[in-house]
Design a protein around this motif. Structure first.
Motif, mmCIF file in Angstrom:
data_model
loop_
_atom_site.group_PDB
_atom_site.id
_atom_site.type_symbol
_atom_site.label_atom_id
_atom_site.label_comp_id
_atom_site.label_asym_id
_atom_site.label_seq_id
_atom_site.Cartn_x
_atom_site.Cartn_y
_atom_site.Cartn_z
ATOM 1 N N GLU A 1 -33.791 12.497 -47.065
ATOM 2 C CA GLU A 1 -34.031 13.476 -45.800
ATOM 3 C C GLU A 1 -33.288 13.561 -44.659
ATOM 4 O O GLU A 1 -33.297 14.062 -44.142
ATOM 5 N N GLU A 2 -32.667 11.838 -44.552
ATOM 6 C CA GLU A 2 -32.486 11.735 -42.975
ATOM 7 C C GLU A 2 -30.973 12.523 -42.823
ATOM 8 O O GLU A 2 -30.299 13.006 -42.044
ATOM 9 N N ASP A 3 -29.722 12.508 -44.106
ATOM 10 C CA ASP A 3 -28.482 12.984 -43.777
ATOM 11 C C ASP A 3 -29.143 14.610 -44.779
ATOM 12 O O ASP A 3 -28.066 15.305 -44.308
ATOM 13 N N ALA A 4 -29.624 14.541 -45.534
ATOM 14 C CA ALA A 4 -30.017 15.884 -45.469
ATOM 15 C C ALA A 4 -30.239 17.334 -44.174
ATOM 16 O O ALA A 4 -29.515 17.869 -43.334
ATOM 17 N N VAL A 5 -30.872 16.353 -43.665
ATOM 18 C CA VAL A 5 -31.610 16.699 -41.685
ATOM 19 C C VAL A 5 -30.316 16.578 -40.743
ATOM 20 O O VAL A 5 -29.477 17.944 -39.844
ATOM 21 N N LEU A 6 -29.284 15.372 -41.213
ATOM 22 C CA LEU A 6 -28.380 15.806 -40.266
ATOM 23 C C LEU A 6 -26.907 16.537 -40.479
ATOM 24 O O LEU A 6 -26.545 17.543 -39.667
ATOM 25 N N PHE A 7 -26.833 16.792 -41.545
ATOM 26 C CA PHE A 7 -26.430 18.375 -42.346
ATOM 27 C C PHE A 7 -26.700 19.179 -41.773
ATOM 28 O O PHE A 7 -25.849 20.041 -41.396
ATOM 29 N N TYR A 8 -27.386 19.912 -41.362
ATOM 30 C CA TYR A 8 -28.061 20.928 -41.219
ATOM 31 C C TYR A 8 -28.344 20.643 -39.965
ATOM 32 O O TYR A 8 -27.388 22.060 -38.945
ATOM 33 N N CYS B 1 -18.047 28.354 -40.299
ATOM 34 C CA CYS B 1 -19.316 27.187 -40.074
ATOM 35 C C CYS B 1 -18.835 25.645 -40.833
ATOM 36 O O CYS B 1 -18.553 24.843 -39.335
ATOM 37 N N TYR B 2 -18.201 25.495 -41.763
ATOM 38 C CA TYR B 2 -17.833 24.042 -42.161
ATOM 39 C C TYR B 2 -17.029 23.892 -41.082
ATOM 40 O O TYR B 2 -16.709 22.697 -41.053
ATOM 41 N N SER B 3 -16.020 24.845 -41.041
ATOM 42 C CA SER B 3 -14.739 24.434 -40.520
ATOM 43 C C SER B 3 -14.161 24.071 -39.415
ATOM 44 O O SER B 3 -13.400 23.417 -38.338
ATOM 45 N N MET B 4 -15.847 24.642 -38.187
ATOM 46 C CA MET B 4 -15.789 24.579 -37.522
ATOM 47 C C MET B 4 -16.278 22.509 -37.061
ATOM 48 O O MET B 4 -16.030 21.500 -36.082
ATOM 49 N N ALA B 5 -17.512 22.288 -37.564
ATOM 50 C CA ALA B 5 -17.431 21.262 -38.079
ATOM 51 C C ALA B 5 -17.238 20.085 -38.301
ATOM 52 O O ALA B 5 -16.466 19.378 -37.758
ATOM 53 N N GLY B 6 -15.586 20.661 -39.018
ATOM 54 C CA GLY B 6 -15.081 19.764 -39.611
ATOM 55 C C GLY B 6 -13.794 19.291 -38.828
ATOM 56 O O GLY B 6 -12.685 18.325 -38.776
ATOM 57 N N ALA B 7 -13.546 20.014 -38.038
ATOM 58 C CA ALA B 7 -12.253 20.592 -37.141
ATOM 59 C C ALA B 7 -13.028 19.194 -35.754
ATOM 60 O O ALA B 7 -11.971 18.286 -36.268
ATOM 61 N N ASN C 1 -13.082 7.884 -32.718
ATOM 62 C CA ASN C 1 -14.068 7.416 -31.882
ATOM 63 C C ASN C 1 -15.457 8.317 -33.704
ATOM 64 O O ASN C 1 -15.281 9.004 -35.380
ATOM 65 N N GLN C 2 -16.413 7.359 -33.696
ATOM 66 C CA GLN C 2 -17.082 7.460 -34.640
ATOM 67 C C GLN C 2 -18.446 8.931 -34.546
ATOM 68 O O GLN C 2 -18.192 9.520 -33.478
ATOM 69 N N ASN C 3 -18.713 9.304 -36.282
ATOM 70 C CA ASN C 3 -19.278 10.444 -35.683
ATOM 71 C C ASN C 3 -20.364 10.206 -36.896
ATOM 72 O O ASN C 3 -20.091 10.213 -37.897
ATOM 73 N N LYS C 4 -21.604 11.069 -36.444
ATOM 74 C CA LYS C 4 -22.312 10.545 -37.027
ATOM 75 C C LYS C 4 -22.658 11.733 -38.566
ATOM 76 O O LYS C 4 -23.582 11.501 -39.260
ATOM 77 N N TYR C 5 -21.928 12.753 -38.439
ATOM 78 C CA TYR C 5 -21.894 13.449 -39.812
ATOM 79 C C TYR C 5 -20.462 12.859 -40.699
ATOM 80 O O TYR C 5 -20.982 13.592 -42.097
ATOM 81 N N ALA C 6 -19.560 12.144 -40.166
ATOM 82 C CA ALA C 6 -18.437 12.197 -41.238
ATOM 83 C C ALA C 6 -18.627 11.508 -42.773
ATOM 84 O O ALA C 6 -18.150 11.599 -43.614
ATOM 85 N N HIS C 7 -19.890 10.915 -42.461
ATOM 86 C CA HIS C 7 -19.663 9.830 -43.988
ATOM 87 C C HIS C 7 -20.763 10.987 -45.131
ATOM 88 O O HIS C 7 -20.894 10.926 -46.314
#
Length: 397
Positions: A91-98, A369-375, A385-391
């Motif tokens: 649930e934690e990572d799923a919510v983070l991804f969204y 949408c993913y490309s924007m996040a990935g950039a 820098n730390q990125n909370k979504y990268a993992h």
């Protein structure tokens, strides 16, 4: 690898921002972005905005690859439901991804506000309907998670869906903060901004992707590009060794209709469904409709124009079952490749094999949408820098 067959629509709506020369000598750059489609363009914009020296190399022309076959539906919701990700990755990572996707949509909207209106970027609501009665419980469960975490969503019963949108389906979710775009015009407008920030472009320049070292890559002509960081944003043109057992390349079909007068349907909402493979469609300026579907598990594109048109007509027939008042004809129809991952997530982040190489591959049906996040992720990784979504989306997962 050929990325599309048939006649696409978007690349007929604008002239390129510029024509770029072929690279015919060895060069060096701080950051090399391979690919001038939506992913590469957004990456170059993000990195150049942070003061990086960026060079973009494309084997064809900027925006002419799979981006020109994009149907331009931009949504924070993924092909995989939030509730399905809860079951897969917790649930934690799923919510983070969204949340990552919702943030990316808001950033895309902010960027679009600085560009000419001709990009066709418009905020739109989306209707995600249950294809059958059996999918209603899935939608209810999905809505419970979206509501729990404050995502912009509303559950619509059959009665509400009929009353508000004239769609006779068992139930639906309405989401907002979504958008539509003319992907080719958006890329060209953003390319013009990148040029102002000093981004260098080369077209019709092939690269030997098997020649990558820690700091160099060879062109097809044998010249050397030296770099500090390399971003692979090549879309679906190659399935890289690191991803071989995690992804595959499939194909889909899409159409653009001839323009008609009047409103096609209420509020020009974007529409898609729970069935897999799913039908998806939207309006476009000038009274046109853009739609896609009929995905196939094959990377062998159809060359026969009659077959592509027939598939397009099947898509149109499905739409007119929902909106029988529509009397539209197909103007353009095409067949294109797209990538899917086994876990439903894109591949965005540092290569496990070479620390100076990064992937930005927006696999699944939400690539812009993913490309924007990935950039943003790649910028953070390059800068340490730390990125909370990268993992969640790292290629080595």
């Amino acid at each position: 690898m050929k990325l599309t067959t048939g006649q696409t629509y978007w690349d007929k709506t604008a002239k390129p921002a510029d024509r770029f020369t072929t690279l015919e000598k060895s060069i060096d750059t701080e950051i090399l972005v391979v690919g001038g489609g939506m992913s590469g363009t957004l990456t170059a914009y993000k990195l150049a905005s942070a003061g990086k020296k960026v060079t973009v190399v494309d084997r064809d022309e900027v925006g002419k690859g799979s981006s020109s076959a994009n149907t331009g539906l931009l949504q924070y919701c993924s092909d995989t439901m939030l509730s399905e990700f809860v079951d897969r990755i917790g649930e934690e990572d799923a919510v983070l991804f969204y949340k990552m996707c919702l943030e990316a949509m808001r950033e895309l909207t902010e960027i679009a506000s600085t560009l000419p209106e001709t990009t066709g970027y418009r905020l739109r609501d989306s209707i995600y309907y249950a294809s059958t009665e059996n999918d209603v419980d899935k939608l209810k469960r999905e809505f419970s998670y979206l509501e729990k975490y404050g995502f912009p969503a509303e559950y619509l019963s059959n009665e509400e869906l009929m009353e508000r949108y004239g769609v006779d389906k068992p139930a639906a979710l309405r989401t907002w903060n979504d958008a539509e775009v003319n992907p080719y015009q958006f890329i060209q407008a953003l390319t013009a901004e990148n040029l102002k920030m000093g981004v260098t472009y080369f077209e019709h320049t092939s690269l030997d992707m098997d020649s990558i070292t820690d700091d160099t890559i060879q062109t097809g002509a044998g010249d050397t590009i030296s770099f500090e960081s390399l971003v692979i944003a090549t879309g679906y043109s190659k399935l890289y060794r690191e991803l071989n057992d995690k992804a595959q390349i499939n194909q889909t079909f899409a159409i653009a209709t001839k323009p008609i007068e009047g409103e096609l349907w209420k509020d020009n909402v974007m529409v898609w469904e729970t069935k897999k493979p799913y039908l998806y469609f939207r309006t476009a300026p000038g009274g046109r409709m853009i739609a896609g579907g009929l995905d196939q598990e094959s990377s062998d594109l159809h060359e026969n124009a009659e077959v592509i048109l027939q598939k397009g007509q099947e898509i149109l027939d499905e739409i007119t079952e929902i909106f029988p008042h529509l009397e539209v004809e197909i103007d353009d129809s095409w067949n294109s490749l797209f990538g899917i991952s086994k876990d439903g997530l894109p591949f965005m982040g540092r290569s496990a094999e070479t620390a100076t190489v990064y992937y930005l591959l927006g696999f699944e049906g939400n690539g812009t949408c993913y490309s924007m996040a990935g950039a943003s992720i790649i910028l953070d990784l390059i800068e340490g820098n730390q990125n909370k979504y990268a993992h969640i989306v790292k290629p080595s997962r």
